[in-house]
Design an enzyme around this catalytic site. Structure first.
Site, PDB file in Angstrom:
ATOM      1  CB  ALA A   1      -0.932  -0.002   1.201  1.00 26.54           C
TER       2      ALA A   1
ATOM      3  N   GLY B   1       0.558   3.939  -1.892  1.00 29.18           N
ATOM      4  CA  GLY B   1      -0.198   5.191  -1.985  1.00 29.18           C
ATOM      5  C   GLY B   1       0.269   6.105  -3.108  1.00 29.18           C
TER       6      GLY B   1
ATOM      7  CB  CYS C   1      -3.799   2.675  -7.462  1.00 20.88           C
ATOM      8  SG  CYS C   1      -3.010   2.585  -5.838  1.00 20.88           S
TER       9      CYS C   1
ATOM     10  CG  ASN D   1      -2.945  -2.456  -9.997  1.00 21.68           C
ATOM     11  OD1 ASN D   1      -2.214  -2.946  -9.122  1.00 21.68           O
ATOM     12  ND2 ASN D   1      -2.881  -1.187 -10.340  1.00 21.68           N
TER      13      ASN D   1
ATOM     14  N   GLY E   1       0.304 -10.592 -13.075  1.00 19.35           N
ATOM     15  CA  GLY E   1      -0.224 -11.164 -11.842  1.00 19.35           C
ATOM     16  C   GLY E   1       0.404 -12.497 -11.513  1.00 19.35           C
ATOM     17  N   GLY E   2       1.459 -12.456 -10.708  1.00 23.61           N
ATOM     18  CA  GLY E   2       2.035 -13.692 -10.188  1.00 23.61           C
ATOM     19  C   GLY E   2       2.895 -14.475 -11.158  1.00 23.61           C
TER      20      GLY E   2
HETATM   21  C1  SIN Z   1       0.481   1.993  -4.763  1.00 22.97           C
HETATM   22  O1  SIN Z   1       1.219   2.966  -5.045  1.00 22.97           O
HETATM   23  O2  SIN Z   1      -0.184   1.979  -3.710  1.00 22.97           O
HETATM   24  C2  SIN Z   1       0.352   0.849  -5.707  1.00 22.97           C
HETATM   25  C3  SIN Z   1       0.145   1.301  -7.098  1.00 22.97           C
HETATM   26  C4  SIN Z   1      -0.878   0.489  -7.817  1.00 22.97           C
HETATM   27  O3  SIN Z   1      -1.251  -0.591  -7.369  1.00 22.97           O
HETATM   28  O4  SIN Z   1      -1.344   0.934  -8.865  1.00 22.97           O
END
Ligand code: SIN
Length: 300
Positions: free
Chosen positions: A53, A55, A111, A173, A224-225
């Site tokens: 996370a 942000g 995000c 994502n 993804g993975g």
């Molecule tokens: C993030 O900055 O919290 C993750 C970015 C994203 O998942 O797009």
């Protein structure tokens, strides 16, 4: 490619990703203004993956323009990931990144760690179409739209991005999750929830690629993975024409790009394929396909 946010911080690190075997690199998501992101802890390892996370911390588009120019001087193809807080901001940032010399853009509509207006745009098809169209008006560059798995119907969102003028869909994502410290009896991440990545999400992300590939005519980029050549082949057979690898760098180091590429080559040689495009989406024809997995044990 590296998934946005993974090793996308500086030109030198992105050059290392490219030299390690990625075909192109993707920047950290760039917004209109500098952003500090969330306080620590922002990353926690969990079983079969990681929760982050961050942000959307980033230096802002004005600063990043110089970084793109530096990366271009190194001869590295660069896809600029970006976001905005409004349709106009998305369009403005896209315009500036295009003029800076990026080779392509990835619109981050997904995000999971920020307020709705910044992050979960991807939950609303009409918004995705509107924002994509506004960005399309500002750039002739190839435009990828990165979608979220945290939605009810990813097919309708993908179609909306296609109608808005996207050239490709990145699926997907991270999946929203949570980790709890049983001694402190509280969530580990300062943001409480985070985005889950790594092998834990692969079946979910792969299902998203499968569904998006059925819904749109434009190419799909799988994310993804993905950790091994076998994972990569699964994504290609599900409909992905290109791939993004992120969390596997944490577990396998930068060599993972070459290992995955070698695994793909091995599968192609053993199964008589001469180009990736011959394999894209073949699993949708599942009643007619024969399989030879003999070489895949060679990949880590
Ligand atoms: C993030 O900055 O919290 C993750 C970015 C994203 O998942 O797009």
């Amino acid at each position: 490619m590296n998934a946005a946010g993974v090793l996308g911080m500086t030109p030198d690190i992105l050059k290392r990703v490219y030299d390690s075997g990625a075909g192109a690199v993707i920047s950290k998501s760039i917004g209109p203004e500098p952003r500090r992101g969330h306080p620590n802890p922002t990353l926690v390892r969990v079983e079969c993956g990681a929760l982050n996370a961050m942000g959307l911390p980033n230096p802002g588009v004005e600063y990043f323009v110089e970084e793109i120019q530096e990366i271009k001087k190194m001869g590295v193809p660069i896809i600029a990931s970006f976001f905005g807080g409004s349709t106009q901001e998305f369009a403005d940032v896209a315009y500036k990144l295009s003029r800076a010399g990026a080779d392509a853009l990835e619109l981050n509509a997904s995000c999971p760690n920020v307020a709705e207006e910044l992050g979960m745009l991807a939950a609303d098809a009409a918004n995705v179409e509107k924002v994509t169209a506004a960005v399309r008006d500002e750039t002739k560059l190839p435009l990828f739209v990165k979608l979220s798995p945290n939605v009810t119907n990813i097919k309708s969102i993908a179609v909306a991005a296609e109608w808005g003028g996207a050239d490709a869909i990145t699926a997907v994502n991270t999946s929203k999750g949570i980790a709890i410290d049983i001694n402190l009896r509280r969530p580990i991440l300062a943001n409480v929830t985070g985005g889950l990545s790594g092998p834990a999400v692969k079946p979910v992300s792969l299902r998203c690629v499968w569904e998006v590939a059925q819904a749109v005519k434009i190419p799909v980029i799988g994310c993804g993975g993905i950790t091994t050549g076998r994972d990569a082949i699964e994504y290609i057979l599900a409909g992905a024409s290109a791939l993004e690898v992120g969390t596997a760098v944490m577990t396998h180091g930068l060599d993972v790009y070459k290992e995955i590429a070698d695994g793909i080559t091995c599968y192609m040689e053993n199964n008589g394929f001469t180009s990736i495009s011959e394999m894209v989406g073949l699993a949708h024809d599942y009643e007619n396909i024969g399989v030879d997995n003999a070489c895949l044990g060679m990949t880590k």
